[in-house]
Design a protein around this motif. Structure first.
Motif: not given
Length: 228
Positions: A127-132, A144-157, A159-160
């Motif tokens: 989980i810690v490795v996935l964060l960065p 698109p930066a907004w799409l990358g941020a959105l996918l990052t948020f839901f992916s981390i959410l 797993f966590c």
């Protein structure tokens, strides 16, 4: 402020502290359990509290209560309180006590045997490795930066969230909001005992006829022969 006084806080503050996990302290758990006591029918005497306090550990306390119950059954049977009930039927009471101890020990395994330590540590490390790592991957493969941020948020959410759910399911007997409602189950059990004690079938109070003919009806003799 007293150590066991509930601190006043807004609903938003409570929700934020719950999401961050800062409210899961020994003090808050004590306050939560004190507000939801386990009701015991008939109460607990001072002598029983003294003996239960002398017994070390939950297993010893449970075994002591089971021994008291079996002793009570034995004394009542020897005193004739059970009437003409056959010994094999009375032995079922001891069997039920044993079944209760079996169920307690099964629940005790869930509560006291933790999830494999190595597996839990590896999962937390990943989980810690996935964060960065996940943000870098999204930044590389998503334009698109907004799409990358959105996918990052839901992916981390995702797993966590799975990791936190696994931690909650590891021990469901802490008497917390997300755990098994032990107080409610105890209250339902007490209600069932009260209903069973006072809910005799009305036919049980009828007196059996002592003569063969009663009000125009003829009973069956003890030998099983004769008119009905």
């Amino acid at each position: 402020m007293d150590e066991f006084t509930q601190k006043k806080s807004s609903k938003m503050e409570k929700n934020v502290r719950f999401l961050l996990g800062t409210d899961r302290t020994a003090r808050n758990r004590t306050l939560y359990n004190a507000a939801r006591p386990m009701r015991v029918m008939g109460g607990v005497s001072d002598a029983e509290i003294k003996l239960l306090s002398a017994a070390r550990g939950p297993l010893a306390k449970t075994a002591l209560c089971t021994m008291w119950m079996q002793e009570f059954i034995t004394r009542e049977y020897m005193a004739g309180s059970t009437g003409n009930v056959a010994p094999p039927i009375v032995s079922r009471l001891y069997q039920l006590c044993t079944d209760g101890m079996v169920g307690y020990n099964q629940a005790r395994k869930v509560a006291y045997i933790p999830f494999p330590f190595v597996h839990a540590q590896i999962a937390a490390l990943f989980i810690v490795v996935l964060l960065p790592v996940v943000p870098l991957l999204m930044l590389t493969f998503v334009d698109p930066a907004w799409l990358g941020a959105l996918l990052t948020f839901f992916s981390i959410l995702c797993f966590c969230g799975l990791h936190e759910v696994a931690r909650e399911l590891e021990n469901p007997f802490k008497n917390e909001p997300n755990d098994i409602p032990l107080v409610t189950i105890q209250a339902q059990f007490n209600e069932a005992l009260l209903v069973m004690y006072a809910g005799y079938h009305p036919d049980a109070w009828w007196n059996l006829p002592t003569e063969n003919v009663t009000e125009g009806f003829t009973t069956i003799p003890e030998n099983g022969n004769g008119p009905v």
